[in-house]
Write an enzyme that holds these catalytic residues in place. Structure first.
Site, PDB file in Angstrom:
ATOM      1  NE  ARG A  41      -3.912  -6.171 -12.628  1.00  0.00           N
ATOM      2  CZ  ARG A  41      -3.596  -7.309 -12.005  1.00  0.00           C
ATOM      3  NH1 ARG A  41      -3.568  -8.450 -12.657  1.00  0.00           N
ATOM      4  NH2 ARG A  41      -3.311  -7.314 -10.732  1.00  0.00           N
TER       5      ARG A  41
ATOM      6  CE  LYS B 113      -6.574  -5.349  -8.249  1.00  0.00           C
ATOM      7  NZ  LYS B 113      -5.432  -4.833  -7.553  1.00  0.00           N
TER       8      LYS B 113
ATOM      9  CG  HIS C 244       2.672   6.016  -8.352  1.00  0.00           C
ATOM     10  ND1 HIS C 244       2.394   5.262  -9.464  1.00  0.00           N
ATOM     11  CD2 HIS C 244       2.165   5.326  -7.304  1.00  0.00           C
ATOM     12  CE1 HIS C 244       1.746   4.166  -9.103  1.00  0.00           C
ATOM     13  NE2 HIS C 244       1.592   4.180  -7.790  1.00  0.00           N
TER      14      HIS C 244
ATOM     15  CE  LYS D 262      -0.059  -5.578 -10.919  1.00  0.00           C
ATOM     16  NZ  LYS D 262      -0.054  -4.111 -11.070  1.00  0.00           N
TER      17      LYS D 262
ATOM     18  NE  ARG E 243      12.000 -25.224  -9.024  1.00  0.00           N
ATOM     19  CZ  ARG E 243      12.763 -26.262  -8.697  1.00  0.00           C
ATOM     20  NH1 ARG E 243      12.247 -27.264  -8.012  1.00  0.00           N
ATOM     21  NH2 ARG E 243      14.011 -26.299  -9.074  1.00  0.00           N
TER      22      ARG E 243
ATOM     23  CG  HIS F 196      -1.307   4.088  -2.410  1.00  0.00           C
ATOM     24  ND1 HIS F 196      -0.555   4.523  -3.478  1.00  0.00           N
ATOM     25  CD2 HIS F 196      -2.291   3.315  -2.940  1.00  0.00           C
ATOM     26  CE1 HIS F 196      -1.059   4.028  -4.600  1.00  0.00           C
ATOM     27  NE2 HIS F 196      -2.121   3.296  -4.299  1.00  0.00           N
TER      28      HIS F 196
ATOM     29  CG  ASN G  71      -2.277   1.977 -12.928  1.00  0.00           C
ATOM     30  OD1 ASN G  71      -2.181   1.569 -11.764  1.00  0.00           O
ATOM     31  ND2 ASN G  71      -1.703   1.361 -13.939  1.00  0.00           N
TER      32      ASN G  71
ATOM     33  CD  GLU H 222      -0.579  -3.122 -14.702  1.00  0.00           C
ATOM     34  OE1 GLU H 222      -0.675  -3.756 -13.642  1.00  0.00           O
ATOM     35  OE2 GLU H 222      -0.160  -1.972 -14.780  1.00  0.00           O
TER      36      GLU H 222
HETATM   37  N1  LIG Z   1      -0.367  -6.310  -4.686  1.00  0.00           N
HETATM   38  C1  LIG Z   1      -1.085  -5.313  -5.108  1.00  0.00           C
HETATM   39  O1  LIG Z   1      -1.807  -5.403  -6.121  1.00  0.00           O
HETATM   40  C2  LIG Z   1      -1.075  -4.024  -4.346  1.00  0.00           C
HETATM   41  C3  LIG Z   1      -2.032  -3.041  -4.624  1.00  0.00           C
HETATM   42  C4  LIG Z   1      -2.036  -1.886  -3.844  1.00  0.00           C
HETATM   43  C5  LIG Z   1      -1.106  -1.721  -2.841  1.00  0.00           C
HETATM   44  N2  LIG Z   1      -0.177  -2.697  -2.613  1.00  0.00           N
HETATM   45  C6  LIG Z   1       0.809  -2.558  -1.523  1.00  0.00           C
HETATM   46  O2  LIG Z   1       0.089  -2.532  -0.300  1.00  0.00           O
HETATM   47  C7  LIG Z   1       0.864  -1.835   0.672  1.00  0.00           C
HETATM   48  C8  LIG Z   1      -0.052  -0.923   1.446  1.00  0.00           C
HETATM   49  O3  LIG Z   1      -1.038  -1.687   2.079  1.00  0.00           O
HETATM   50  P1  LIG Z   1      -1.839  -1.151   3.359  1.00  0.00           P
HETATM   51  O4  LIG Z   1      -2.309   0.209   3.090  1.00  0.00           O
HETATM   52  O5  LIG Z   1      -2.794  -2.179   3.740  1.00  0.00           O
HETATM   53  O6  LIG Z   1      -0.666  -0.947   4.419  1.00  0.00           O
HETATM   54  P2  LIG Z   1      -0.102  -1.826   5.638  1.00  0.00           P
HETATM   55  O7  LIG Z   1      -0.093  -3.249   5.334  1.00  0.00           O
HETATM   56  O8  LIG Z   1       1.187  -1.178   6.006  1.00  0.00           O
HETATM   57  O9  LIG Z   1      -1.164  -1.543   6.803  1.00  0.00           O
HETATM   58  C9  LIG Z   1      -1.354  -0.213   7.252  1.00  0.00           C
HETATM   59  C10 LIG Z   1      -1.245  -0.086   8.768  1.00  0.00           C
HETATM   60  O10 LIG Z   1      -2.424  -0.624   9.363  1.00  0.00           O
HETATM   61  C11 LIG Z   1      -2.087  -1.585  10.371  1.00  0.00           C
HETATM   62  N3  LIG Z   1      -3.193  -2.542  10.396  1.00  0.00           N
HETATM   63  C12 LIG Z   1      -3.501  -3.481   9.475  1.00  0.00           C
HETATM   64  N4  LIG Z   1      -4.672  -4.071   9.761  1.00  0.00           N
HETATM   65  C13 LIG Z   1      -5.112  -3.499  10.909  1.00  0.00           C
HETATM   66  C14 LIG Z   1      -6.289  -3.675  11.691  1.00  0.00           C
HETATM   67  N5  LIG Z   1      -7.272  -4.514  11.327  1.00  0.00           N
HETATM   68  N6  LIG Z   1      -6.415  -2.928  12.812  1.00  0.00           N
HETATM   69  C15 LIG Z   1      -5.457  -2.033  13.156  1.00  0.00           C
HETATM   70  N7  LIG Z   1      -4.346  -1.805  12.446  1.00  0.00           N
HETATM   71  C16 LIG Z   1      -4.176  -2.526  11.317  1.00  0.00           C
HETATM   72  C17 LIG Z   1      -0.752  -2.100   9.929  1.00  0.00           C
HETATM   73  O11 LIG Z   1      -0.031  -2.650  11.009  1.00  0.00           O
HETATM   74  C18 LIG Z   1      -0.093  -0.862   9.374  1.00  0.00           C
HETATM   75  O12 LIG Z   1       0.454  -0.082  10.408  1.00  0.00           O
HETATM   76  C19 LIG Z   1       1.963  -1.127  -0.086  1.00  0.00           C
HETATM   77  O13 LIG Z   1       3.182  -1.785   0.145  1.00  0.00           O
HETATM   78  C20 LIG Z   1       1.572  -1.265  -1.547  1.00  0.00           C
HETATM   79  O14 LIG Z   1       2.682  -1.355  -2.417  1.00  0.00           O
HETATM   80  C21 LIG Z   1      -0.148  -3.828  -3.344  1.00  0.00           C
END
Ligand SMILES: NC(=O)c1ccc[n+]([C@@H]2O[C@H](COP(=O)([O-])OP(=O)(O)OC[C@H]3O[C@@H](n4cnc5c(N)ncnc54)[C@H](O)[C@@H]3O)[C@@H](O)[C@H]2O)c1
Length: 364
Positions: free
Chosen positions: A241, A227, A252, A143, A121, A264, A245, A237
């Protein structure tokens, strides 16, 4: 180190931002009286470059420490990924008095955050974002979640960390496309606040690639601040918020059309450009400003594949976005910097022509 205070209805915590700030992190852990039973869950690629620093830091800190390594991909943001973390924590005998530390990008943060939210929990959580995208976006706002039946972020919760430690030193080892991905969100923030930040970005954005620490720090502090203030005004949201977007409805659609083979943030850049054109087409954004506003996102090069895709498919996908109501596509559109409208509808032909203009204008 710079501190940003996140003040929410039930939670109050700080974002720590700076270069090589792990020592401040120690102070924060002491000040907050956090549990000393640590589960440190780390992105494998981060471990590859930074493990000695991480190990050195935590070895003198915890009472009980275990490391768990994640191979990050959207596939691991799943029930199975979650199951593996729960099993690991149970096997190692962790209870409610646990501090889970998520070190990695958004994938790690979302998955580990949800594991921390639900294990017994809820146990304590700290985010250490290591991608630019995670620092300016996913680690702020609480989130957490996993994908389900091929749908992104279907299952999850709002769960706030005890603190977020943004050590920009991690970004030195990021691949170029991951930096671009973070820049997509930064550009979005450029339109949400004021013209000072917009002008700063216009002048300096490409210096993120050459790792100028002062520039990066300023950009992360300002973006994270924007943010934070938006999230604080609308935690779950309901309305405000939604401005976060900006560019994301288009993004998307593009991500889906490209089967998630684009990043992304790349899609968000294309999305912001399309949103600017759409806003001008609808008469919301004064055409005199259009060129000036476009000049920021157009500074970033995008992969060749953005030249060629099926615009109608993208619009069809956009119609099915989970944020829509009554099958109508709702856009977030800028009128000017800091003045953003939400829930704007548009005719299909106008949407299509905005996308077409985006394709014609971006640099590759
Ligand atoms: N919770 C939220 O509010 C929110 C908002 C936006 C995106 N997201 C989520 O975030 C995810 C995308 O995040 P991301 O772009 O960070 O992707 P990710 O976590 O996949 O990281 C991208 C790549 O970079 C590598 N990496 C990470 N740190 C590194 C470093 N310091 N040096 C070298 N390589 C490194 C990782 O291994 C991976 O291959 C998606 O799943 C998306 O849905 C969530």
């Amino acid at each position: 180190v710079q501190k940003i205070n996140v003040s929410l209805t039930q939670d109050n915590y700080s974002l720590l931002i700076g270069q090589n700030i792990f020592n401040q992190f120690r102070e924060e852990i002491d000040n907050l009286n956090l549990y000393k039973n640590l589960v440190i869950i780390i992105d494998e690629n981060v471990a590859k470059f930074h493990m000695s620093k991480i190990r050195q830091f935590f070895s003198s800190l915890g009472k009980k420490i275990n490391y768990y390594f994640l191979k990050p991909s959207e596939a691991i943001k799943s029930y199975r990924g979650l199951n593996n973390i729960y099993s690991f924590m149970l096997e190692k005998g962790y209870g409610r008095d646990t501090l889970v530390i998520a070190i990695g990008g958004g994938v790690t943060g979302d998955l580990v955050g949800f594991a921390a939210a639900t294990f017994m929990r809820g146990v304590q959580l700290v985010h250490v974002p290591t991608t630019l995208l995670a620092a300016v976006d996913s680690s702020i706002g609480g989130k957490t979640g996993i994908n389900f039946q091929k749908k992104k972020n279907m299952i999850g919760s709002f769960y706030q960390p005890k603190t977020v430690v943004m050590d920009i030193d991690f970004f030195k080892t990021l691949p170029k496309r991951e930096i671009t991905s973070g820049i997509g969100e930064v550009i979005k923030y450029g339109f949400l606040a004021d013209s000072d930040f917009f002008d700063f970005l216009k002048k300096n954005i490409n210096q993120i690639y050459s790792f100028e620490p002062n520039i990066i720090e300023k950009i992360v502090v300002t973006s994270a601040g924007i943010k934070t203030s938006v999230v604080s005004s609308d935690e779950k949201e309901f309305g405000a918020r939604k401005i976060l977007n900006l560019g994301h409805t288009f993004a998307h659609g593009l991500e889906s059309e490209f089967n998630f083979k684009i990043k992304h943030g790349e899609a968000v850049i294309a999305g912001c450009i399309s949103a600017l054109f759409l806003s001008a087409e609808l008469g919301l954004l004064n055409r005199d400003y259009l060129e000036e506003y476009l000049s920021l996102p157009l500074k970033i090069k995008l992969p060749n594949r953005f030249k060629n895709f099926n615009i109608n498919n993208v619009i069809e996908i956009m119609k099915h976005d989970k944020k829509n109501r009554d099958g109508k596509i709702k856009f977030v559109l800028p009128v000017s910097i800091g003045n953003i409208l939400i829930d704007i509808e548009a005719e299909k032909n106008v949407i299509a022509s905005s996308i077409k203009k985006m394709i014609e204008s971006i640099s590759y």
